[in-house]
Design an enzyme around this catalytic site. Structure first.
Site, PDB file in Angstrom:
ATOM      1  CG  HIS A 202      -4.058  -5.977  -6.018  1.00  0.00           C
ATOM      2  ND1 HIS A 202      -3.782  -6.827  -4.977  1.00  0.00           N
ATOM      3  CD2 HIS A 202      -2.965  -5.204  -6.178  1.00  0.00           C
ATOM      4  CE1 HIS A 202      -2.558  -6.589  -4.546  1.00  0.00           C
ATOM      5  NE2 HIS A 202      -2.045  -5.613  -5.255  1.00  0.00           N
TER       6      HIS A 202
ATOM      7  CB  CYS B 282       7.597   7.355  -6.343  1.00  0.00           C
ATOM      8  SG  CYS B 282       8.603   6.083  -5.584  1.00  0.00           S
TER       9      CYS B 282
HETATM   10  C1  PEP Z   1       6.734   1.901  -3.065  1.00  0.00           C
HETATM   11  O1  PEP Z   1       7.110   0.925  -2.423  1.00  0.00           O
HETATM   12  O2  PEP Z   1       6.168   2.894  -2.550  1.00  0.00           O
HETATM   13  C2  PEP Z   1       6.913   1.953  -4.532  1.00  0.00           C
HETATM   14  C3  PEP Z   1       6.632   3.034  -5.224  1.00  0.00           C
HETATM   15  O3  PEP Z   1       7.360   0.848  -5.162  1.00  0.00           O
HETATM   16  P1  PEP Z   1       6.495  -0.470  -5.462  1.00  0.00           P
HETATM   17  O4  PEP Z   1       5.036  -0.105  -5.243  1.00  0.00           O
HETATM   18  O5  PEP Z   1       6.831  -0.827  -6.861  1.00  0.00           O
HETATM   19  O6  PEP Z   1       7.015  -1.446  -4.461  1.00  0.00           O
END
Ligand code: PEP
Ligand code: MG
Length: 577
Positions: free
Chosen positions: A190, A504
């Site tokens: 991270h 995303c």
């Molecule tokens: C994903 O899982 O790709 C996502 C965009 O959601 P998060 O990173 O919040 O789990």
């Protein structure tokens, strides 16, 4: 004398500056005892120090804002949890009360005990939690002696140390630190992710750095190649200056794209949405010409405080988001708390045996429908101020979508009855991030208005590789034939229905992967604003028609190396000024 070292480039950018060496943190405390009559006072001193550190962490939590608030907050929460751990507290009490050890030595003993437990674990992720224990215990130790536990960065210096906690990185950046070199660490940590979003050069895994670099040495570092030069000579400085010129040229070139369309060479419009959580992200997304917000993670609101935000508090946050985007679509994701995103308010279960497979996302919303209803009401009220879509996380099949849809329909009716202004209808979409939803999408695509593929989790669940476990290295990677084939089939299902489909996950923000995503049929991406212009530049340099002719070769790739070769062959060349 000049010396060259190598590490792993984890966050791009070059820096020239004096080294500030922080030796690895080790709590070296000699054994010391207290008289029985002093034990209670010693214990009170220790508890006051712990309380002080809790207060400091709370204070840091409250001040968090900006792009990294959410990620840094998670680490601060972890540190708070450690400070509330009954095992730790009880052990300290015992050591002082019964063992008659001084507070410092009790801390050291407790640290070593806990570290021994974690060191003995097979799981590399748990072993790496020793860093957090050291950080927290170090802070309490500093509080006992009234001195500063925080590593102070100095403007114009390059920090050289063993490890950096994610919670430290934003502050060091704000203090003007130019770059960081760590002897350990990984590109997937991270800390590395945060450094990349801050554009702070970072080199990890440079084991000789602490032995070879002295305080005050002049360093040149290159966060792309992992190259470190100690006491650079004239030719190193020339190379460094040339690199800086190149980086500056690139930034200037990118800035020009702020108002340009995200269109391929053959005229296909790729819609770039932003993943945004903070006001700064929203402003940046707007300024860079994002098509809208493609992912607003509402858990951010829930992770901030100890209280669950009520309908009005949520409504105000969502309304401001909608107003900030001045008529561009805003996609609000319902709560995705659980797994690694534990909250302070106690919504997420803390002791699930396997939290990544547990009650997270829509599963928690289904178990707490009151919570979901409140959230849907708040989002629906915000839809009166501009276009809003609702995105449901961790969907594994049709039933969850139907249940949310029914509740949304009821909420819209209730609000209409109450005289509240809302959109007549609100588009409802699902995150496709659980393999069952990806595979079974044809069975419930008609129940959805749009989808967004969450590759961060899809990769984790498809490859059975924890997204937070640095030890897995390349195993957690979207460049697996199974991932590409699945994403391809999901996009085909969506396109056949004319249903908008975006990606995303983090992959959307890496311009190197842009050709791959477009070939898979993606025409909408949602990414953090910081790499948006790089991705736009990549789109504008690609000929989608030509690229599509190479799709079969990509889908035939048999392994990661084959996919990498395909990617190398299609990288666009960007013209120099
Ligand atoms: C994903 O899982 O790709 C996502 C965009 O959601 P998060 O990173 O919040 O789990
Ligand atoms: Mg996810």
């Amino acid at each position: 004398m000049r010396q060259g070292l190598h590490g792993q480039g984890a966050s791009r950018g070059s820096a020239l500056g004096r080294a500030r060496v922080r030796e690895p943190h080790a709590l070296e405390v000699a054994e010391a005892r207290v008289a029985p009559a002093e034990a209670e006072a010693e214990l009170a001193r220790l508890h006051a120090a712990i309380e002080q550190v809790r207060g400091e962490i709370r204070g840091m939590r409250d001040q968090l804002h900006g792009a990294l608030a959410h990620e840094v907050g998670e680490f601060l929460d972890l540190h708070t949890l450690l400070l509330e751990d009954p095992e730790l507290l009880h052990g300290l009490d015992e050591l002082v009360r019964s063992g008659l050890y001084g507070a410092d030595y009790a801390l050291r003993l407790q640290r070593d005990r806990l570290a021994a437990v974690f060191e003995g674990m097979d799981d590399a992720y748990f072993r790496s939690r020793i860093e957090d224990i050291d950080h927290v215990i170090g802070r309490v130790h500093a509080a006992l002696h009234d001195h500063e536990a925080e590593l102070q960065g100095v403007a114009g210096e390059i920090l050289v140390t063993d490890a950096i906690a994610p919670s430290e990185i934003g502050r060091l950046h704000a203090q003007g630190v130019l770059g960081i070199v760590t002897s350990g660490g990984s590109m997937l940590s991270h800390t590395a992710i945060l450094a990349r979003s801050l554009h702070l050069p970072l080199i990890v895994n440079a084991p000789q750095a602490l032995g070879a670099i002295n305080d005050g040495d002049v360093l040149v570092i290159d966060g792309s190649t992992g190259e470190i030069v100690i006491e650079p000579g004239p030719s190193d400085l020339r190379v460094y200056r040339a690199r800086l010129r190149e980086e500056k040229r690139e930034r200037k070139q990118l800035r020009r794209l702020r108002r340009e369309p995200s269109k391929t060479l053959d005229g296909v419009d790729i819609r770039l949405y932003a993943n945004a959580e903070s006001r700064e992200d929203v402003a940046e997304a707007h300024a860079l010409g994002a098509a809208g917000i493609g992912l607003y993670r509402t858990e951010f609101l829930f992770l901030q405080g100890r209280e669950v935000p009520d309908e009005d508090a949520q409504f105000r946050a969502y309304r401001d988001l909608v107003l900030g985007m001045t008529g561009r679509t805003v996609t609000i994701r319902t709560l995705d708390i659980g797994a690694d995103k534990a909250d302070n308010s106690g919504l997420a279960l803390r002791n699930e045996p396997n939290p990544a497979l547990g009650l997270r996302g829509v599963r928690l919303s289904m178990a707490r429908t009151g919570l979901l209803e409140t959230q849907l009401r708040a989002i629906a009220r915000a839809s009166g101020y501009g276009p809003v879509r609702i995105l449901v996380p961790m969907v594994s099949g049709r039933e969850e979508v139907i249940a949310v849809r029914q509740l949304l329909t009821r909420v819209l009716k209730d609000l209409a009855r109450e005289g509240q202004e809302t959109a007549a209808q609100i588009a409802l979409g699902a995150m496709i991030e659980v393999p069952s939803a990806a595979i079974a999408l044809p069975t419930f695509a008609r129940d959805l208005d749009f989808i967004s593929i969450g590759t961060n989790d899809l990769v984790q669940y498809l490859l059975a590789a924890d997204r937070n476990n640095d030890a897995l290295g390349d195993l957690y990677s979207p460049l697996h034939p199974a991932v590409l084939r699945l994403v391809h089939s999901v996009v085909r299902v969506a396109r056949a229905r004319g249903m908008p489909a975006s990606i995303c996950g983090e992959i959307a923000g890496d311009a190197r992967f842009t050709p791959l995503l477009l070939v898979l049929g993606i025409e909408e991406l949602s990414l953090h604003p910081s790499p948006l212009l790089e991705v736009r530049r990549a789109i504008r340099a690609l000929d989608l028609g030509h690229l599509r002719a190479r799709a079969p070769a990509l889908l035939r790739a048999r392994d990661r190396a084959g996919i990498e070769r395909w990617l190398d062959a299609v990288q666009p060349v960007h013209a120099a000024d």
